[in-house]
Design a protein around this motif. Structure first.
Motif, PDB file in Angstrom:
ATOM      1  N   LEU A 135       0.838  -1.213   0.000  1.00  0.00           N
ATOM      2  CA  LEU A 135       0.000   0.000   0.000  1.00  0.00           C
ATOM      3  C   LEU A 135       0.868   1.257   0.000  1.00  0.00           C
ATOM      4  CD1 LEU A 135      -3.000  -0.174   2.490  1.00  0.00           C
ATOM      5  CD2 LEU A 135      -3.089   0.099   0.018  1.00  0.00           C
ATOM      6  N   ILE A 136       1.999   1.174   0.686  1.00  0.00           N
ATOM      7  CA  ILE A 136       2.953   2.288   0.653  1.00  0.00           C
ATOM      8  C   ILE A 136       3.566   2.375  -0.737  1.00  0.00           C
ATOM      9  CG2 ILE A 136       5.158   3.107   1.573  1.00  0.00           C
ATOM     10  CD1 ILE A 136       4.360   1.750   4.253  1.00  0.00           C
ATOM     11  N   ALA A 137       3.918   1.208  -1.295  1.00  0.00           N
ATOM     12  CA  ALA A 137       4.550   1.168  -2.618  1.00  0.00           C
ATOM     13  C   ALA A 137       3.674   1.825  -3.678  1.00  0.00           C
ATOM     14  CB  ALA A 137       4.853  -0.278  -3.008  1.00  0.00           C
ATOM     15  N   SER A 138       2.371   1.636  -3.557  1.00  0.00           N
ATOM     16  CA  SER A 138       1.466   2.185  -4.573  1.00  0.00           C
ATOM     17  C   SER A 138       1.077   3.630  -4.274  1.00  0.00           C
ATOM     18  CB  SER A 138       0.207   1.317  -4.675  1.00  0.00           C
ATOM     19  OG  SER A 138      -0.538   1.374  -3.472  1.00  0.00           O
ATOM     20  N   ARG A 146       3.859   7.792  -5.417  1.00  0.00           N
ATOM     21  CA  ARG A 146       4.393   6.426  -5.463  1.00  0.00           C
ATOM     22  C   ARG A 146       5.907   6.487  -5.201  1.00  0.00           C
ATOM     23  NH1 ARG A 146       1.622   2.596  -8.241  1.00  0.00           N
ATOM     24  NH2 ARG A 146       0.403   4.156  -9.356  1.00  0.00           N
ATOM     25  N   PRO A 147       6.377   5.884  -4.107  1.00  0.00           N
ATOM     26  CA  PRO A 147       7.802   6.042  -3.787  1.00  0.00           C
ATOM     27  C   PRO A 147       8.690   4.943  -4.376  1.00  0.00           C
ATOM     28  CG  PRO A 147       6.698   4.948  -1.990  1.00  0.00           C
ATOM     29  CD  PRO A 147       5.646   5.167  -3.062  1.00  0.00           C
ATOM     30  N   LEU A 148       9.981   5.244  -4.501  1.00  0.00           N
ATOM     31  CA  LEU A 148      10.978   4.188  -4.645  1.00  0.00           C
ATOM     32  C   LEU A 148      11.051   3.479  -3.300  1.00  0.00           C
ATOM     33  CD1 LEU A 148      13.451   2.884  -6.220  1.00  0.00           C
ATOM     34  CD2 LEU A 148      14.863   4.515  -4.939  1.00  0.00           C
ATOM     35  N   TYR A 190      14.589  10.617  -6.741  1.00  0.00           N
ATOM     36  CA  TYR A 190      13.166  10.258  -6.840  1.00  0.00           C
ATOM     37  C   TYR A 190      12.286  11.259  -6.105  1.00  0.00           C
ATOM     38  CZ  TYR A 190      14.329   5.742  -8.883  1.00  0.00           C
ATOM     39  OH  TYR A 190      14.779   4.757  -9.718  1.00  0.00           O
ATOM     40  N   GLN A 191      11.104  11.473  -6.656  1.00  0.00           N
ATOM     41  CA  GLN A 191      10.135  12.373  -6.021  1.00  0.00           C
ATOM     42  C   GLN A 191       9.858  11.973  -4.584  1.00  0.00           C
ATOM     43  OE1 GLN A 191       6.570  13.575  -7.851  1.00  0.00           O
ATOM     44  NE2 GLN A 191       7.778  14.881  -9.194  1.00  0.00           N
ATOM     45  N   ARG A 192       9.813  10.660  -4.378  1.00  0.00           N
ATOM     46  CA  ARG A 192       9.479  10.170  -3.048  1.00  0.00           C
ATOM     47  C   ARG A 192      10.222   8.859  -2.830  1.00  0.00           C
ATOM     48  NH1 ARG A 192       6.602  11.501   1.889  1.00  0.00           N
ATOM     49  NH2 ARG A 192       5.266   9.756   2.473  1.00  0.00           N
ATOM     50  N   VAL A 193      10.745   8.676  -1.624  1.00  0.00           N
ATOM     51  CA  VAL A 193      11.457   7.449  -1.272  1.00  0.00           C
ATOM     52  C   VAL A 193      10.880   6.921   0.034  1.00  0.00           C
ATOM     53  CG1 VAL A 193      13.693   6.481  -0.550  1.00  0.00           C
ATOM     54  CG2 VAL A 193      13.595   8.137  -2.437  1.00  0.00           C
ATOM     55  N   CYS A 194      10.749   5.600   0.118  1.00  0.00           N
ATOM     56  CA  CYS A 194      10.412   4.960   1.391  1.00  0.00           C
ATOM     57  C   CYS A 194      11.538   4.005   1.771  1.00  0.00           C
ATOM     58  CB  CYS A 194       9.093   4.187   1.291  1.00  0.00           C
ATOM     59  SG  CYS A 194       8.742   3.206   2.775  1.00  0.00           S
ATOM     60  N   TYR A 195      12.052   4.166   2.967  1.00  0.00           N
ATOM     61  CA  TYR A 195      13.136   3.315   3.463  1.00  0.00           C
ATOM     62  C   TYR A 195      12.552   2.336   4.476  1.00  0.00           C
ATOM     63  CZ  TYR A 195      17.613   2.222   5.861  1.00  0.00           C
ATOM     64  OH  TYR A 195      18.711   1.618   6.426  1.00  0.00           O
ATOM     65  N   LYS A 218      14.545  16.864   5.185  1.00  0.00           N
ATOM     66  CA  LYS A 218      15.107  17.474   3.983  1.00  0.00           C
ATOM     67  C   LYS A 218      14.376  17.053   2.710  1.00  0.00           C
ATOM     68  CE  LYS A 218      19.745  18.314   2.054  1.00  0.00           C
ATOM     69  NZ  LYS A 218      21.165  17.934   2.197  1.00  0.00           N
ATOM     70  N   TYR A 219      13.984  15.762   2.641  1.00  0.00           N
ATOM     71  CA  TYR A 219      13.454  15.236   1.380  1.00  0.00           C
ATOM     72  C   TYR A 219      12.031  14.688   1.483  1.00  0.00           C
ATOM     73  CZ  TYR A 219      18.400  15.298   0.040  1.00  0.00           C
ATOM     74  OH  TYR A 219      19.678  15.671  -0.230  1.00  0.00           O
ATOM     75  N   GLY A 220      11.444  14.741   2.647  1.00  0.00           N
ATOM     76  CA  GLY A 220      10.125  14.114   2.782  1.00  0.00           C
ATOM     77  C   GLY A 220      10.196  12.603   2.752  1.00  0.00           C
ATOM     78  N   LEU A 221      11.389  12.056   3.057  1.00  0.00           N
ATOM     79  CA  LEU A 221      11.568  10.596   3.110  1.00  0.00           C
ATOM     80  C   LEU A 221      10.549   9.964   4.056  1.00  0.00           C
ATOM     81  CD1 LEU A 221      13.412   8.001   2.683  1.00  0.00           C
ATOM     82  CD2 LEU A 221      14.647   8.768   4.730  1.00  0.00           C
ATOM     83  N   LEU A 222       9.941   8.884   3.601  1.00  0.00           N
ATOM     84  CA  LEU A 222       9.069   8.076   4.461  1.00  0.00           C
ATOM     85  C   LEU A 222       9.896   6.923   5.021  1.00  0.00           C
ATOM     86  CD1 LEU A 222       6.302   7.017   5.546  1.00  0.00           C
ATOM     87  CD2 LEU A 222       5.874   6.093   3.258  1.00  0.00           C
TER      88      LEU A 222
END
Lengths: 416, 416
Positions: A135-138, A146-148, A190-195, A218-222
């Motif tokens: 769900l996070i991926a999508s 949609r994050p990397l 990437y516009q959005r990244v999730c770690y 800094k980047y809005g990293l999730l």
């Protein structure tokens, strides 16, 4: 069926994100040997903190994740029984999105108050991750982009196992362990990244939560944390290492934790901040098994309500104190890489050739510690994994450490 | 962060096996409307078979899968309590491959005796499928040959959700619903094929078990059944529709079933024949969350032991008889496509425009039935899903059918 069969298609697997040939090939050899040598496949009854096998061998478990011994707390067990009698069913099988008993809502409200967050329950942390990560991926859980998906290479298999599903919803990469430079590079691209990372690793060590907070700012990293090994054992009201140290309490942080370890019950908690009712509904309706499979049963709910009550009072502080004292006692006797950390797991270094024999001798002396060795870990890094708990006595820990020293464990550098 | 952000990479998802945009887009509209209209999102206490909301509305649940009402059977609840007191913990957190209390083994032995099979437990059917299907895909569970995985297009999402993981271990295709010709074509083309299908569908109907047995004999086809909706409700000692009708009881059949529906407890059973100890160990060690996550808790184990005892005696036969009588009573009053089947689910056809209003009126009259409508099902196929249970009274079913008729349900063709 014979001649025709040989002409039929043989399949070559892609093995992009998983490889059972390797996992089973490597792992089965490890487990078979462990079982043959008597350091796995043990069946024992639990009685007042002591395990007893059918042939009468007694031992103390030093590989149990119930770090505060809340699993056997009388109030926790009575809580389970009270809920069974009150609700009259373990579950009244219907999706909670349609009709639900108030059981899960009461627990979610209690845990939410306990940790100052919004909490959604799941039957296990594995089920939570398998449901949430796609769900996070999508982009349906997060800020809509949609994050990397960046999986830390050491993240627990319950998270890494979601890579194939995530890869059908977005791009997936595996990063170096706690490699913040690489992660920042991804954030720039990437516009959005999730770690995706363990809050507390199962072999000891914490996530770099402060550095991650900087990237989040800094980047809005999730960041998706599984903090299963530190919840209850660490922090005010047992909020866990991540929540205690993470300044980012909004949609950029999602933390899950099992309730099956230090919390002492069954089930799992998804801990959220800044996600509104819409997102909660999306989770309940679309986070995989959270929507289509059974929830925590009422016994687990009742036990968890009782454990939450213990978390609110002085007993939790006392239990955490005892755990910390036990960790310190162990560190004063045996040298490990983890020495000095608040983390309850220690890996006692052992020789590749003798680690199993060492584990067996420790077991015969009345303590279960789990040997880890090649091919599960690299050659030269074998060891006996020890988990400290609040309920282990000073005498038990001292005796264990004496036996560990006898089988080759290095004594602490600055013994008292 | 603004100007730079727009230049960063946007991801296009592959969507080969899943598509959250579609699932959430379609599903959320359905659920939001259901909740707004008061036919979902209901919270109610259960008391002696009646559900009661906070504002005092009382209703009988006609969308509960506890088909025999074993969920509220006093012996089942006492079984849970007995096990909690005996084991003293819900779980003593350590992988069962290392050290386990005898709880799971006792239940597996009991269920194995009950159904004349080898049984391994899981925390849920969803977890069982998510763990087993990739192991089958890689050939580690089966005859050693990596099969083409053929997922029936209607198979439950708990199985379909494993497609991406399976596709990393082998080839994956989706077949027509019960399309035996297409399946036989696959069997001719590939050395080994595994067909994944519901034993009993959640909207009514059984798998073509006899035809599948022919393909199993002819080609060595492996069939993976989820028989969650028929176990306990159907067959001698509640063995379920598949086991009762399937002559192939060896490695070519793997059946799983939840214990959370008619069985009345929590957890799931993996039912095997002809797999030796080696395969059992492979499952325990490598079937995903079965190896790395929490097992059934002792309350669920104790409840399940008690339910298994009920399955051995005349009470189960009596409950199945009452369920069948209730199904027959319903069929004598309302016409559905499923009429005449032993299956406990009926979909009462309704008009697309009025189905929600009909569901609301039925609810206000004291019965919960679940409306299904576009976009969850195709336009023109809306309906009210009704689940019969052994514990519903003749009067309740008659009243429900009167209300259903008032809101537009077709009367049975041959009313008594």
């Amino acid at each position: 069926m014979t001649s025709e069969l040989t002409e039929r298609k043989v399949i070559t697997p892609p093995h992009r994100y998983r490889n059972n040939d390797k996992a089973v090939g490597v792992g089965n050899a490890f487990w078979d040997r462990s079982e043959q040598e008597g350091v796995a496949g043990i069946v024992a009854e639990l009685d007042n903190g002591i395990l007893r096998t059918g042939d009468g061998h007694e031992f103390v478990n030093f590989t149990c994740c119930s770090y505060l011994d809340l699993d056997s707390h009388p109030e926790v067990i009575e809580g389970a029984i009270t809920a069974l009698r009150r609700f009259g069913v373990l579950d009244h099988c219907i999706p909670r999105s349609r009709v639900q008993l108030p059981a899960l809502l009461e627990l979610e409200s209690s845990l939410g108050e306990l940790w100052g967050a919004d909490v959604i329950t799941a039957i296990s942390a594995g089920v939570a991750s398998a449901g949430l990560l796609p769900l996070i991926a999508s982009g349906h859980l997060g800020n809509g982009t949609r994050p990397l998906m960046v999986f830390d290479k050491n993240c627990h298999v319950s998270m890494a196992g979601a890579k194939p599903a995530c890869a059908d919803e977005t791009e997936v990469v595996t990063s170096g362990h706690h490699d913040m430079d690489q992660l920042e590079d991804f954030c720039r691209q990437y516009q959005r990244v999730c770690y995706v990372v363990d809050g507390a690793d199962s072999l000891g060590g914490y996530a770099p939560v402060e550095q991650l907070a900087e990237l989040q700012e800094k980047y809005g990293l999730l960041v998706y944390y599984d903090d299963s090994h530190s919840v209850s054992a660490f922090g005010e009201r047992g909020m866990g290492y991540i929540r205690a140290n993470n300044p980012i309490r909004d949609e950029r942080t999602i933390t899950i934790a099992t309730l099956n370890k230090a919390f002492g019950t069954s089930g799992a908690a998804i801990v959220l901040d800044g996600y509104g009712k819409h997102s909660h509904r999306v989770i309940e309706r679309f986070a995989g098994a959270l929507s289509y499979s059974q929830p925590m049963n009422t016994a687990a709910v009742g036990a968890s309500l009782a454990s939450a009550e213990i978390h609110r009072g002085p007993e939790l502080v006392a239990l955490q104190g005892r755990l910390n004292a036990n960790i310190a006692l162990f560190d004063s006797l045996i040298d490990t890489e983890q020495a000095g950390s608040s983390y309850p797991i220690r890996v006692v270094p052992m020789n590749d050739e003798t680690v199993i024999d060492a584990g067996r001798r420790v077991y015969q002396a009345g303590f279960y510690v789990s040997p880890v060795f090649f091919p599960i870990v690299a050659r030269g890094t074998a060891g006996l994994r020890v988990m400290l708990r609040a309920g282990q006595t000073v005498e038990q820990i001292q005796r264990l450490c004496t036996v560990l020293t006898e089988v080759g464990a290095p004594a602490a550098k600055a013994s008292p």
